[in-house]
Design a protein around this motif. Sequence first.
Motif: not given
Length: 156
Positions: A121-124, A126-127, A143, A154-156
Motif C-alpha cells: 500500500s501507499n501507507r507501507v 511511505d512508512r 512513492r 489501497r490503505e490510505e
Amino acid sequence: MTRIALQVNEVDYDLDVPDGMPLLWILRDLLGLTGTKYGCGLGKCGACTVHVDGKAVRSCQVSGVEVMERSVITIEGLSTNGEHPVQIAWKEFNVPQCGYCQPAQMMQAAALLGQSGISCSNRVIDREMSKILCRCGTYPRIRRAIASLVNLNREE
C-alpha cells in the motif's frame, strides 16, 4: 586488526580491518564502493543503507565481522548495468533532486519490493521509505516510482 572474509556484490574479499570497523568504511575506504554514503553515523538518516541477506541495513551500524558469511549488496551491485526495476523507475519518475540519499532510497525500495513482492500500500511505501532522510523532499516522486512497480492495496 581483524582478518575478515566478506562477500560484497557477489565478489569474495579477504581483508585486514581495524577492530570494529563499520561496514560503511570497509565499503567506501577499503573496497572503493563510494555509492554508499555517510550521513549521520548513527543509523538515523539511512544514507548508508545496503542489503545484508536481502534486508535493508544501516552500514554505519554494523561491523565487518557481523556480516561475515552473509551476502552484502551495495548500490553498485544492485544491477551491473543500471537496469534494476527500481533504477528504471527512478529515471522514469525523475526522482533524484540533489541525489545524495538516492542510492540508499533505491536500496530501501528494492528491499521493500523483495519483502512485499508486487503488492503493498501507499501507507507501507511511505512508512518504509521515510526511514531514509531526503533533505530535498522527493518523497512524492519516490512513492510514485515505487507504486509504478507494485499493485497497490489501497490503505490510505
